[in-house]
Motif scaffolding. Sequence first.
Motif, mmCIF file in Angstrom:
data_model
loop_
_atom_site.group_PDB
_atom_site.id
_atom_site.type_symbol
_atom_site.label_atom_id
_atom_site.label_comp_id
_atom_site.label_asym_id
_atom_site.label_seq_id
_atom_site.Cartn_x
_atom_site.Cartn_y
_atom_site.Cartn_z
ATOM 1 N N ALA A 2 0.831 -1.202 0.000
ATOM 2 C CA ALA A 2 0.000 0.000 0.000
ATOM 3 C C ALA A 2 0.864 1.249 0.000
ATOM 4 O O ALA A 2 0.544 2.232 -0.672
ATOM 5 C CB ALA A 2 -0.942 -0.011 1.192
ATOM 6 N N GLN A 5 2.174 1.835 -3.489
ATOM 7 C CA GLN A 5 1.147 2.382 -4.381
ATOM 8 C C GLN A 5 0.867 3.850 -4.070
ATOM 9 O O GLN A 5 0.692 4.657 -4.975
ATOM 10 C CB GLN A 5 -0.136 1.567 -4.266
ATOM 11 C CG GLN A 5 -0.018 0.176 -4.827
ATOM 12 C CD GLN A 5 -1.255 -0.670 -4.556
ATOM 13 O OE1 GLN A 5 -2.092 -0.310 -3.738
ATOM 14 N NE2 GLN A 5 -1.348 -1.804 -5.227
ATOM 15 N N SER A 6 0.848 4.206 -2.793
ATOM 16 C CA SER A 6 0.555 5.586 -2.405
ATOM 17 C C SER A 6 1.672 6.538 -2.809
ATOM 18 O O SER A 6 1.419 7.634 -3.293
ATOM 19 C CB SER A 6 0.345 5.673 -0.893
ATOM 20 O OG SER A 6 -0.769 4.925 -0.509
#
Length: 85
Positions: A2, A5-6
């Motif tokens: 995550a 991706q961020s």
Amino acid sequence: MALNQSLRNIPGLDANVTTLLAQLDRLDRQIQVRLAEALRDAHWQHDTQRCQAIEGIGPLTAAALAARRNPVRHDFVSTLSKPRT
């Protein structure tokens, strides 16, 4: 994943993000190795393997469950009972 991706979508940070993610990956591997050593030293590998057979339970949760099942007992000597030199 995550975090990857961020951070990937922030313009101008590509090099910094790549370096940061590489450092985090190395740190994660070091933690996993140390965790495996600690579990081996405590003879908890079998318990953690059984826990990890349950879907959704990873190494850290399995280690916590094994620790809960097998509390470590230490015999501490009180420093107050020793004569001072």
